[in-house]
Motif scaffolding. Structure first.
Motif, PDB file in Angstrom:
ATOM      1  N   UNK A  81       4.075  30.581 113.143  1.00  0.00           N
ATOM      2  CA  UNK A  81       4.032  31.290 111.656  1.00  0.00           C
ATOM      3  C   UNK A  81       5.339  30.914 111.244  1.00  0.00           C
ATOM      4  N   UNK A 107       5.892  27.445  97.409  1.00  0.00           N
ATOM      5  CA  UNK A 107       5.015  28.087  98.282  1.00  0.00           C
ATOM      6  C   UNK A 107       3.695  27.224  98.347  1.00  0.00           C
ATOM      7  N   UNK A 108       3.073  26.873  97.393  1.00  0.00           N
ATOM      8  CA  UNK A 108       1.902  26.015  97.553  1.00  0.00           C
ATOM      9  C   UNK A 108       2.216  24.730  98.064  1.00  0.00           C
ATOM     10  N   UNK A 167       3.028  25.420 101.822  1.00  0.00           N
ATOM     11  CA  UNK A 167       1.706  25.623 102.667  1.00  0.00           C
ATOM     12  C   UNK A 167       0.704  24.432 102.955  1.00  0.00           C
ATOM     13  N   UNK A 168       0.554  23.437 102.101  1.00  0.00           N
ATOM     14  CA  UNK A 168       0.019  22.263 102.605  1.00  0.00           C
ATOM     15  C   UNK A 168       0.511  21.731 104.040  1.00  0.00           C
ATOM     16  N   UNK A 185       0.398  24.039 106.998  1.00  0.00           N
ATOM     17  CA  UNK A 185      -0.968  24.050 107.546  1.00  0.00           C
ATOM     18  C   UNK A 185      -1.351  22.766 108.122  1.00  0.00           C
ATOM     19  N   UNK A 241       0.900  28.813 110.362  1.00  0.00           N
ATOM     20  CA  UNK A 241       0.341  29.631 109.198  1.00  0.00           C
ATOM     21  C   UNK A 241       1.608  30.176 108.473  1.00  0.00           C
ATOM     22  N   UNK A 242       1.542  30.781 107.138  1.00  0.00           N
ATOM     23  CA  UNK A 242       2.499  31.042 106.317  1.00  0.00           C
ATOM     24  C   UNK A 242       2.316  32.602 106.019  1.00  0.00           C
ATOM     25  N   UNK A 243       3.709  33.103 106.315  1.00  0.00           N
ATOM     26  CA  UNK A 243       3.773  34.692 106.077  1.00  0.00           C
ATOM     27  C   UNK A 243       4.792  34.834 104.825  1.00  0.00           C
ATOM     28  N   UNK A 244       4.397  35.507 104.000  1.00  0.00           N
ATOM     29  CA  UNK A 244       4.750  35.790 102.603  1.00  0.00           C
ATOM     30  C   UNK A 244       5.642  36.712 102.193  1.00  0.00           C
ATOM     31  N   UNK A 245       6.763  36.830 102.057  1.00  0.00           N
ATOM     32  CA  UNK A 245       7.545  38.091 101.605  1.00  0.00           C
ATOM     33  C   UNK A 245       8.213  37.820 100.210  1.00  0.00           C
TER      34      UNK A 245
END
Lengths: 328, 328
Positions: free
Chosen positions: B61, B78-79, B82-83, B86, B91-95
């Motif tokens: 992660x 973020x987008x 993410x690409x 992945x 996986x991405x965990x967002x805060x």
DNA sequence: TTGTATGCGTTATCAC
DNA sequence: GTGATAACGCATACAA
């Protein structure tokens, strides 16, 4: 890293007791519980989520699957959900499908593999039914659908009152004197577009206007397709449109302006949106605000409270300049 | 759920061998490896990430910490990240910190507790130095800072060429005949604002214009504060501004329009932005495009390739109407 | 090249 | 109310 074993050693009890105390089990003496909590805080203990998840089979992670993170609507849903979930001690895992069915399945598998506590999902447009979702999730993980939902799937759903909203927007155009009102829609496999079309249709009937299939322009939710649909709408003699999207309404406005069509004097526009740009176009766009942050919060609540019903987030008609023929 | 033990049993080998084969260890016979891979695929095996993480102490992660998910800039970063992540199996965990130092520390702790493989971070405005970050991360987790960075922290950084961009934007205004150019800035504890101010200043000098501290308006990055700053700028006799933000440029434009000031005829505006609304305002806003998706991709690469240097994402000057006095 | 043994930190099931 | 023990699934040091 300090573990429950360390705490147990410090207190002269066993890890079992510490674990129970930390979990708030009633089968532990209040005094012991307090001592454990105190020592844990002093030692700076933090539960190892991996060990915990491995053992219990459930993680403190909630997965969220959206077509595109950077669409204002979805990013706000995410933000709304994030706030509540974090408060409740969950972390958020984000997946983007880019409207691809394949990516959606992969994302769901990844989430299942992480044993997420729940999945919040708005399906991709490539998906026409929810079978792949149920399959990928394996029936173990609570699912909360939002915005775009498949009725066939069980579990919680959070949606806008799309019918009602579309009805109001269309009625507004009609009451402002537009008589040949078209509609920009999207894929009918998607619940939101079906419902908005239905609301639009009902509004026409209630306004004494006839419904004409030829005035419903499908695949008109992007900026460019909005331009094309506007061209056709003009050719069909429309004097207004209610668009199920925001970007297509913008595209239409641009096209009409280029053609020298006065908005709202000669042509009225109302859209559906969570894109804040709609307030600053010239003329400003009348839209249905989807209350996206609220929708994210509702989705989070649906999971946290274990709901399996349908929550409806009402849309708000923001009456701006583009729909108001009378003032011109 | 099928485990490596199941695969081992099916093949008559031990879990160790399966584990090694799956991990691509060279210490396993090619034939065995193939057999394992084949059987694993047939049985629909997927590695249990919790067990794997618990054992290895590292999860698949990547954490990402941003002030606000729904700012177009951050959602695109973020987008973009993410690409790539992945694809690479993460996986991405967002805060979300909401610009709060406290929330930032909590987010970092949560991520560390999940033993994330890395943290991508753009710090909150409440943070004025990076000590809390280093502390919360515990020195174990690779950190990639992007956009807003603390030089004092080690590790990879991904930034715009803020100095260069601000320089170009300001030079553009000067070359278009504006002579008293102000600047909207933000907290000077934030790298991006310091750098843009410096670029602005250098551009003035190179344009033969004198730098006047009184024309630098701090705390002017929101829409409302942009309105106020525009008022002051007018009072100071400015005939143009270069804004380090997008929303403040919009606010300024609204205020000036209300006051009847012609843009760009009497007053020029250039902003810095990743907000797509800037293209559709009237007049359209000249901006520096931050290439946010690209920045997200670079941040992901910095982690994936183990970089610890500074990557610079160049900004693109989008010359639109608001800065061009000559055409009016 | 493969097998054996052990432990990551936690939780659950027993027993007492 | 507490303790002992096992197990979650995987990865690795060591042995063979």
């Amino acid at each position: 890293m300090v573990t429950i074993t360390d705490i147990a050693a410090a207190l002269g009890v066993t890890p079992s007791t510490v674990s129970r105390a930390l979990a708030g089990s009633p089968r532990v003496k209040p005094q012991t519980r307090e001592a454990v909590l105190k020592t844990a805080a002093e030692m700076g203990y933090e539960r190892n989520v991996m060990a915990s998840s491995l053992r219990s089979g459930r993680s403190q992670i909630v997965g969220i699957v959206v077509p595109r993170i950077y669409h204002e609507f979805f990013s706000k849903v995410i933000a709304g959900a994030e706030s509540l979930l974090r408060e409740a001690g969950y972390n958020l895992m984000i997946c983007q499908t880019h409207e691809s069915l394949d990516a959606e399945v992969k994302a769901l598998k990844a989430l299942r593999n992480n044993h997420v506590a729940a999945v919040l999902l708005s399906h991709s447009l490539e998906a026409t039914d929810g079978s792949h979702i149920a399959e990928a999730l394996g029936g173990e993980i609570p699912l909360v659908q939002f915005d775009r939902v498949f009725d066939s799937l069980p579990g919680a759903k959070v949606v806008n009152d799309n019918f009602e909203g579309a009805y109001c927007a269309t009625r507004l155009l009609a009451s402002n004197g537009y008589t040949r009102i078209g509609h920009f829609s999207g894929l009918q496999s998607c619940s939101v577009f079906r419902e908005r079309l239905a609301g639009y249709r009902k509004a026409l009937e209630d306004s004494g206007l006839s419904y004409d299939e030829g005035l419903v322009f499908h695949d008109a939710i992007m900026r460019e397709s909005g331009r094309e649909a506007a061209k056709k709408a003009l050719e069909c003699g429309c004097d207004a449109i209610y668009s199920a999207g925001a970007f297509s309404a913008l595209g239409a406005m641009e096209y009409l302006r280029e053609r020298g069509v006065q908005i709202p004097g000669e042509f009225g526009i109302a859209g559906t949106a969570n894109e804040s740009f709609t307030a600053i176009t010239v003329p400003s766009l009348t839209t249905l605000d989807q209350h996206s942050i609220e929708m994210g919060r509702e989705a989070a609540k649906a999971f946290l409270y274990g709901l399996s019903s349908i929550s409806v987030v009402s849309m708000e008609l923001k009456i701006r300049e583009s729909s108001n023929r009378k003032t011109i």
